[in-house]
Motif scaffolding. Structure first.
Motif, PDB file in Angstrom:
ATOM      1  N   THR A   1       0.846  -1.199   0.000  1.00 28.94           N
ATOM      2  CA  THR A   1       0.000   0.000   0.000  1.00 28.94           C
ATOM      3  C   THR A   1       0.877   1.243   0.000  1.00 28.94           C
ATOM      4  OG1 THR A   1      -0.136   0.245   2.406  1.00 28.94           O
ATOM      5  CG2 THR A   1      -1.809  -1.152   1.340  1.00 28.94           C
TER       6      THR A   1
ATOM      7  N   GLY B   1      -2.442   3.916   2.906  1.00 29.65           N
ATOM      8  CA  GLY B   1      -3.065   2.611   3.089  1.00 29.65           C
ATOM      9  C   GLY B   1      -3.833   2.094   1.892  1.00 29.65           C
ATOM     10  N   ASN B   2      -3.769   2.813   0.761  1.00 29.75           N
ATOM     11  CA  ASN B   2      -4.456   2.363  -0.447  1.00 29.75           C
ATOM     12  C   ASN B   2      -3.597   1.356  -1.205  1.00 29.75           C
ATOM     13  OD1 ASN B   2      -6.792   4.105  -0.221  1.00 29.75           O
ATOM     14  ND2 ASN B   2      -5.366   5.773  -0.629  1.00 29.75           N
TER      15      ASN B   2
ATOM     16  N   TYR C   1      -2.611  -2.557   5.030  1.00 23.55           N
ATOM     17  CA  TYR C   1      -3.441  -1.413   5.433  1.00 23.55           C
ATOM     18  C   TYR C   1      -3.229  -1.087   6.911  1.00 23.55           C
ATOM     19  CZ  TYR C   1      -7.772   1.145   6.488  1.00 23.55           C
ATOM     20  OH  TYR C   1      -8.697   2.058   6.923  1.00 23.55           O
TER      21      TYR C   1
END
Length: 143
Positions: free
Chosen positions: A38, A42-43, A66
Protein backbone atom coordinates in the motif's frame (compact mmCIF):
# COMPACT_ATOMS: atom_id res chain seq x y z
CA UNK A 1 -0.42 29.67 6.94
CA UNK A 2 -0.03 26.53 4.81
CA UNK A 3 -3.18 24.57 4.07
CA UNK A 4 -1.39 21.51 2.72
CA UNK A 5 1.57 19.30 3.47
CA UNK A 6 3.83 17.02 1.52
CA UNK A 7 3.55 13.30 2.12
CA UNK A 8 6.29 10.86 1.15
CA UNK A 9 4.90 7.68 -0.36
CA UNK A 10 6.25 4.58 -2.02
CA UNK A 11 6.62 4.57 -5.79
CA UNK A 12 4.91 2.03 -8.03
CA UNK A 13 8.33 0.81 -9.16
CA UNK A 14 9.43 0.19 -5.57
CA UNK A 15 6.14 -1.57 -4.82
CA UNK A 16 6.77 -3.90 -7.76
CA UNK A 17 10.33 -4.60 -6.54
CA UNK A 18 9.01 -5.48 -3.09
CA UNK A 19 6.36 -7.75 -4.55
CA UNK A 20 8.95 -9.55 -6.69
CA UNK A 21 11.34 -9.90 -3.73
CA UNK A 22 8.56 -11.28 -1.52
CA UNK A 23 7.49 -13.77 -4.20
CA UNK A 24 11.09 -14.97 -4.49
CA UNK A 25 11.36 -15.37 -0.70
CA UNK A 26 8.06 -17.27 -0.58
CA UNK A 27 9.19 -19.53 -3.44
CA UNK A 28 12.41 -20.32 -1.53
CA UNK A 29 10.40 -21.80 1.34
CA UNK A 30 7.86 -23.42 -0.98
CA UNK A 31 4.83 -21.54 0.33
CA UNK A 32 2.68 -19.66 -2.20
CA UNK A 33 1.58 -16.37 -0.72
CA UNK A 34 -0.44 -13.25 -1.31
CA UNK A 35 1.59 -10.06 -1.31
CA UNK A 36 0.12 -6.58 -0.90
CA UNK A 37 1.83 -3.19 -0.97
CA UNK A 38 0.00 0.00 0.00
CA UNK A 39 0.93 3.65 -0.29
CA UNK A 40 1.41 5.75 2.84
CA UNK A 41 -2.36 6.36 2.98
CA UNK A 42 -3.06 2.61 3.09
CA UNK A 43 -4.46 2.36 -0.45
CA UNK A 44 -3.51 -0.74 -2.41
CA UNK A 45 -0.73 -0.01 -4.88
CA UNK A 46 0.46 -3.47 -5.93
CA UNK A 47 -0.81 -7.00 -5.31
CA UNK A 48 0.15 -10.54 -6.28
CA UNK A 49 -1.57 -13.80 -5.47
CA UNK A 50 1.01 -16.46 -6.27
CA UNK A 51 -0.21 -19.62 -8.00
CA UNK A 52 -1.65 -21.89 -5.32
CA UNK A 53 -1.92 -19.21 -2.61
CA UNK A 54 -5.11 -19.51 -0.56
CA UNK A 55 -7.94 -17.27 -1.77
CA UNK A 56 -8.74 -16.14 1.78
CA UNK A 57 -5.17 -14.87 2.11
CA UNK A 58 -5.82 -12.17 -0.51
CA UNK A 59 -7.89 -9.96 1.79
CA UNK A 60 -5.72 -10.80 4.79
CA UNK A 61 -2.55 -9.63 3.02
CA UNK A 62 -4.24 -6.42 1.87
CA UNK A 63 -5.54 -5.75 5.39
CA UNK A 64 -2.13 -6.44 6.96
CA UNK A 65 -0.56 -3.82 4.68
CA UNK A 66 -3.44 -1.41 5.43
CA UNK A 67 -3.06 -1.92 9.20
CA UNK A 68 0.70 -1.40 9.07
CA UNK A 69 0.43 1.77 6.99
CA UNK A 70 -2.55 3.09 8.95
CA UNK A 71 -0.84 2.93 12.33
CA UNK A 72 2.84 2.85 11.40
CA UNK A 73 3.18 -0.31 13.48
CA UNK A 74 3.86 -3.94 12.55
CA UNK A 75 0.77 -6.10 12.81
CA UNK A 76 2.38 -8.56 15.24
CA UNK A 77 2.96 -5.69 17.71
CA UNK A 78 -0.79 -5.26 18.16
CA UNK A 79 -1.22 -8.33 20.39
CA UNK A 80 1.29 -7.08 22.95
CA UNK A 81 -0.15 -3.57 22.71
CA UNK A 82 -3.75 -4.61 23.52
CA UNK A 83 -3.55 -7.85 25.52
CA UNK A 84 -3.54 -6.25 28.99
CA UNK A 85 -6.01 -3.45 28.22
CA UNK A 86 -9.53 -4.98 28.34
CA UNK A 87 -11.46 -2.04 26.83
CA UNK A 88 -8.99 -1.81 23.96
CA UNK A 89 -8.69 -5.58 23.58
CA UNK A 90 -12.44 -6.08 23.30
CA UNK A 91 -13.16 -2.93 21.33
CA UNK A 92 -10.46 -2.39 18.74
CA UNK A 93 -10.60 -5.92 17.38
CA UNK A 94 -13.98 -4.98 15.90
CA UNK A 95 -12.32 -2.32 13.75
CA UNK A 96 -12.74 -3.20 10.08
CA UNK A 97 -9.51 -4.27 8.36
CA UNK A 98 -7.41 -4.33 11.55
CA UNK A 99 -5.08 -7.35 11.68
CA UNK A 100 -3.42 -8.23 15.00
CA UNK A 101 -1.07 -11.04 13.98
CA UNK A 102 2.19 -11.07 12.07
CA UNK A 103 2.90 -10.44 8.41
CA UNK A 104 2.30 -6.70 8.02
CA UNK A 105 4.98 -4.02 8.33
CA UNK A 106 5.13 -0.30 7.73
CA UNK A 107 7.58 0.56 4.96
CA UNK A 108 9.99 3.27 6.00
CA UNK A 109 12.58 5.22 4.06
CA UNK A 110 14.71 6.88 6.69
CA UNK A 111 12.25 8.27 9.22
CA UNK A 112 9.44 8.65 6.70
CA UNK A 113 6.68 6.03 6.65
CA UNK A 114 6.04 5.54 2.91
CA UNK A 115 3.70 2.54 2.79
CA UNK A 116 2.81 -0.88 4.10
CA UNK A 117 3.56 -4.47 3.14
CA UNK A 118 1.27 -7.37 3.95
CA UNK A 119 2.03 -11.04 3.40
CA UNK A 120 -0.39 -13.93 3.93
CA UNK A 121 -0.48 -17.57 2.94
CA UNK A 122 1.68 -19.39 5.45
CA UNK A 123 1.84 -19.40 9.22
CA UNK A 124 2.17 -15.81 10.40
CA UNK A 125 5.82 -16.47 11.32
CA UNK A 126 6.48 -17.43 7.67
CA UNK A 127 4.58 -14.35 6.51
CA UNK A 128 6.78 -12.19 8.76
CA UNK A 129 9.95 -13.82 7.46
CA UNK A 130 8.97 -13.27 3.82
CA UNK A 131 8.08 -9.61 4.48
CA UNK A 132 11.34 -8.85 6.25
CA UNK A 133 13.37 -10.62 3.55
CA UNK A 134 11.59 -8.63 0.84
CA UNK A 135 12.27 -5.33 2.60
CA UNK A 136 15.93 -6.25 3.17
CA UNK A 137 16.32 -7.33 -0.48
CA UNK A 138 15.71 -3.78 -1.66
CA UNK A 139 17.55 -2.06 1.18
CA UNK A 140 14.70 -1.22 3.55
CA UNK A 141 14.30 -2.28 7.18
CA UNK A 142 11.17 -3.75 8.72
CA UNK A 143 9.70 -0.78 10.54
Amino acid sequence: MAHSRSINTISAACARQLTDAAAAAAAEIGVPMCIAITCAAGNLLHFLRMDGAPLLSSDIAINKAYTAAGFGMATHAWHEFIKDDPPLLHGIVHTDRLVTFGGGYPIREGKAMIGGIGISGGHYSQDMDVATKALAAIGLAAG
